[in-house]
Motif scaffolding. Structure first.
Motif, short mmCIF file in Angstrom:
data_model
loop_
_atom_site.label_atom_id
_atom_site.label_comp_id
_atom_site.label_asym_id
_atom_site.label_seq_id
_atom_site.Cartn_x
_atom_site.Cartn_y
_atom_site.Cartn_z
N GLU A 107 -57.95 -2.99 -42.80
CA GLU A 107 -56.89 -2.02 -42.47
C GLU A 107 -57.10 -1.49 -41.06
OE1 GLU A 107 -54.46 -0.21 -44.44
OE2 GLU A 107 -55.04 -0.58 -46.53
N GLY A 108 -58.37 -1.38 -40.66
CA GLY A 108 -58.69 -0.81 -39.35
C GLY A 108 -58.23 -1.68 -38.19
N MET A 109 -57.77 -2.89 -38.48
CA MET A 109 -57.31 -3.77 -37.40
C MET A 109 -55.97 -3.34 -36.85
SD MET A 109 -58.30 -7.35 -39.25
CE MET A 109 -57.25 -8.37 -38.21
N LYS A 110 -55.20 -2.65 -37.72
CA LYS A 110 -53.82 -2.28 -37.36
C LYS A 110 -53.83 -1.40 -36.11
CE LYS A 110 -49.71 -0.71 -39.71
NZ LYS A 110 -48.95 -1.94 -39.60
N GLY A 111 -53.13 -1.85 -35.12
CA GLY A 111 -53.02 -1.06 -33.89
C GLY A 111 -54.29 -0.96 -33.07
N VAL A 140 -71.08 0.41 -41.55
CA VAL A 140 -71.04 1.36 -42.67
C VAL A 140 -69.67 1.36 -43.31
CG1 VAL A 140 -72.86 3.04 -42.29
CG2 VAL A 140 -70.86 3.04 -40.80
N THR A 141 -69.39 0.30 -44.04
CA THR A 141 -68.09 0.25 -44.72
C THR A 141 -68.22 0.81 -46.13
OG1 THR A 141 -68.62 -2.03 -45.20
CG2 THR A 141 -67.06 -1.64 -43.43
N SER A 142 -69.41 1.30 -46.47
CA SER A 142 -69.58 1.87 -47.81
C SER A 142 -69.22 3.35 -47.80
CB SER A 142 -71.01 1.68 -48.24
OG SER A 142 -71.85 2.26 -47.27
N ASP A 143 -69.35 4.01 -48.94
CA ASP A 143 -69.00 5.43 -49.03
C ASP A 143 -69.84 6.26 -48.09
OD1 ASP A 143 -67.26 5.48 -51.54
OD2 ASP A 143 -69.00 4.25 -52.03
N LYS A 144 -69.22 7.31 -47.62
CA LYS A 144 -70.00 8.18 -46.73
C LYS A 144 -70.85 9.12 -47.58
CE LYS A 144 -66.46 7.89 -43.36
NZ LYS A 144 -65.09 8.16 -43.68
N GLN A 183 -54.19 -3.30 -50.19
CA GLN A 183 -53.69 -4.26 -49.19
C GLN A 183 -54.79 -5.19 -48.70
OE1 GLN A 183 -51.56 -1.91 -46.21
NE2 GLN A 183 -50.02 -3.54 -46.33
N GLU A 184 -55.97 -4.60 -48.47
CA GLU A 184 -57.09 -5.44 -48.03
C GLU A 184 -57.44 -6.46 -49.11
OE1 GLU A 184 -59.51 -2.45 -45.00
OE2 GLU A 184 -59.83 -2.28 -47.16
N ALA A 185 -57.44 -5.98 -50.35
CA ALA A 185 -57.77 -6.88 -51.46
C ALA A 185 -56.75 -8.01 -51.55
CB ALA A 185 -57.83 -6.11 -52.77
N ALA A 186 -55.47 -7.66 -51.35
CA ALA A 186 -54.43 -8.68 -51.42
C ALA A 186 -54.66 -9.72 -50.32
CB ALA A 186 -53.06 -8.04 -51.27
N GLU A 187 -54.97 -9.25 -49.12
CA GLU A 187 -55.21 -10.19 -48.02
C GLU A 187 -56.41 -11.08 -48.34
OE1 GLU A 187 -53.38 -10.77 -45.56
OE2 GLU A 187 -52.12 -9.00 -45.32
N THR A 242 -72.74 -0.79 -58.30
CA THR A 242 -71.44 -0.11 -58.40
C THR A 242 -70.26 -1.06 -58.25
OG1 THR A 242 -71.93 0.52 -56.17
CG2 THR A 242 -71.91 2.28 -57.79
N GLY A 243 -70.44 -2.18 -57.56
CA GLY A 243 -69.34 -3.12 -57.39
C GLY A 243 -68.37 -2.66 -56.30
N THR A 244 -67.15 -3.17 -56.38
CA THR A 244 -66.13 -2.82 -55.38
C THR A 244 -65.01 -2.05 -56.05
OG1 THR A 244 -66.55 -4.84 -54.13
CG2 THR A 244 -64.44 -3.77 -53.74
N LEU A 245 -64.61 -0.95 -55.43
CA LEU A 245 -63.48 -0.17 -55.94
C LEU A 245 -62.26 -0.47 -55.07
CD1 LEU A 245 -62.42 2.04 -57.87
CD2 LEU A 245 -63.06 3.70 -56.11
N ILE A 246 -61.19 -0.93 -55.71
CA ILE A 246 -59.96 -1.22 -54.98
C ILE A 246 -58.94 -0.15 -55.35
CG2 ILE A 246 -58.16 -2.93 -54.54
CD1 ILE A 246 -60.06 -5.01 -55.83
N SER A 247 -58.49 0.60 -54.35
CA SER A 247 -57.53 1.68 -54.65
C SER A 247 -56.70 1.95 -53.40
CB SER A 247 -58.30 2.94 -55.06
OG SER A 247 -59.02 3.43 -53.95
N GLU A 248 -56.00 3.08 -53.40
CA GLU A 248 -55.21 3.40 -52.21
C GLU A 248 -56.10 3.78 -51.04
OE1 GLU A 248 -51.03 5.17 -53.45
OE2 GLU A 248 -52.72 6.31 -54.24
N GLU A 249 -57.30 4.23 -51.37
CA GLU A 249 -58.20 4.68 -50.31
C GLU A 249 -58.99 3.53 -49.72
OE1 GLU A 249 -61.04 7.61 -51.50
OE2 GLU A 249 -59.53 8.49 -52.81
#
Ligand code: ASP
Ligand code: MG
Length: 470
Positions: A405-409, A466-470, A253-257, A292-299
């Motif tokens: 996605e974190g903007m929701k609500g 820290v929007t990268s992997d934990k 969804q973020e990628a689509a936006e 590594t680039g960007t991974l777009i998935s459900e997560e």
């Protein structure tokens, strides 16, 4: 199995093509299926040739066609040794001769339909796919070119054809599975398809990404890798914000936006087949393959302050339809959108405040004359009567959007965004947020675009979050 798509710059030079061959050879254990764009700039050139031909500029057309022939032939000579070279020179000659004939026809008729534009546009990928395949074989990697028109079946909406998935999927499986199972790497033409009567179509500019997703979904690929010339989706345009960072993980969804907002990373339709089959998409840089680039998935990984990226669109203008007569005129929005739809105008953003006093449309600069003329004609009676006061265009504006996605609500996103801008006296001209809450878009003066993007980027601490992997 992995689908790997290489964009125009990745196949645009001898060095880039060598790099592509290395990347594919190193990934052989992943069973790659390759999709390619035309060499960089070739689709634009083909379209210009078609337009020139329809104006009857024969000499110019001939000259540009010879340039295309020379570019492909010299690439072939630089990359291939005798046997492969002979075969590929033959292919280039055959295709460029065919292009020449088509263009000769256009010159004679001085007429250019969307159907013919698609035929002319198809030559770029029809040249690059056999070329990339030959370069792979030259490196000892078994490979065969594949013309997507054999499998990707579409309707006849030329230049933006819609795919018939049922037919396409079974043809792709039938056409590609045997090669993949035999350890041969197919190199497929991006961007093109054909109607049920085998007339050539294209899926829209930049649509080779979409082809990759169509192929990935048909073959049930494990991942779709889009090889391009940037490190991935970023927190902002790095030409504007020097501290912009690559986003390691984003959701579909973020990628689509982001792609709708001109982030230019992915063709917007790419997400559809991938989401349906939950196939992750990875954005990788051909010229910097170790990142590594960007991974777009459900997560997704949400960023602490909700917003993950700031995107912007330039070369747009704002069309305003205003008048007190709009109040309580229920058919006005319908008439506005019917008019823009009739002219196939891409509405980037639109707003109407609850006063109903005006409707604002953001459209591309190049479409403004058409839109205004059409609206003036549609509303001529209202303008004469004075129930509509004016239809005006404001040029020199830009759209900026915050996405995540974190903007929701999460309350306070708009406050932080507009607070940062208010503090620096940047005026907001129009605002839109859909109820998905993933995107707040607003219009600013083009002169203030860069400052706006930088201010918002830093207000959400995107340079360090820290929007990268934990
Ligand atoms: N070659 C096509 C274009 O330039 C498709 C692509 O590059 O994705 O639009
Ligand atoms: Mg592209």
């Amino acid at each position: 199995m992995i689908v790997m798509k290489f964009g125009g710059t990745s196949v645009g030079t001898v060095e880039a093509l060598q790099q592509v061959a290395r990347i594919v050879a190193q990934s052989r254990h992943l069973q790659p299926v390759v999709v390619v764009s035309a060499m960089s700039g070739v689709t634009d050139t083909l379209r210009a040739i078609a337009a020139d031909a329809s104006q009857g500029n024969r000499a110019d057309v001939q000259c540009r066609i010879e340039d295309l022939r020379a570019r492909h032939t010299s690439t072939v000579s630089a990359l291939l040794s005798t046997q492969e070279r002979e075969g590929m020179v033959e292919t280039v000659t055959y295709l460029i001769d065919e292009l020449e004939n088509v263009c000769h026809g256009i010159t004679l008729l001085q007429e250019l339909s969307p159907r013919t534009i698609d035929l002319v546009s198809s030559f770029g990928e029809r040249l690059s796919a056999p070329l990339v395949s030959a370069v792979l074989r030259e490196q000892g990697v078994p490979s065969t070119p594949y013309d997507a028109r054999l499998s990707i079946k579409t309707d006849d909406r030329y230049t933006e054809a819609e795919v018939d998935f049922a037919e396409t999927n079974s043809r792709l499986v039938e056409g590609l599975r045997p090669a993949v199972d035999a350890g041969t790497i197919p190199v497929i033409t991006g961007f093109i398809g054909s109607t049920q009567h085998d007339v050539t179509t294209t899926l829209g500019r930049g649509a080779s990404d979409y082809t990759a997703a169509i192929v990935g979904s048909a073959l049930k690929a494990d991942e779709i890798w889009i090889w391009t010339d940037v490190d991935g989706a970023m927190t902002a345009d790095p030409r504007i914000v020097s501290e912009a960072r690559v986003l390691a993980k984003i959701s579909y969804q973020e990628a689509a936006e982001m792609s709708y907002f001109g982030a230019k990373v992915l063709h917007p339709k790419t997400m559809l087949p991938a989401v349906k089959d939950r196939i992750p998409i990875r954005i990788k840089n051909t010229f910097n393959p170790s990142t590594t680039g960007t991974l777009i998935s459900e997560e997704t990984v949400s960023s602490p302050l909700g917003v993950k990226t700031v995107t912007n669109i330039d070369h747009v203008c704002l069309v305003t339809i205003e008048g007190s007569g709009l109040i309580g005129m229920p058919d006005t929005p319908a008439r506005v959108f019917k008019t823009t739809a009739q002219h196939q105008v891409n509405l980037i953003m639109f707003t109407q405040a609850s006063s109903e006093h005006d409707i604002c449309l953001v459209i591309l600069d190049k479409e403004s004359d058409t839109v205004v003329k059409a609206l003036l004609s549609e509303f001529r009676h209202e303008l004469e009567r004075g129930s509509l006061e004016a239809i005006t265009v404001q040029p020199d504006i830009a759209v900026v959007a915050v996405v995540g996605e974190g903007m929701k609500g999460t309350p306070g996103i708009a406050a932080r965004t507009f607070g940062a801008l208010g503090a620096h006296r940047i005026n907001i001209i129009a605002i839109a947020q859909g109820s998905s809450e993933l995107n707040i878009s607003f219009v600013v003066d083009r002169k203030e675009l860069k400052e706006t993007v930088r201010l918002v980027h830093s207000a959400f601490e995107l340079d360090k979050s820290v929007t990268s992997d934990k």
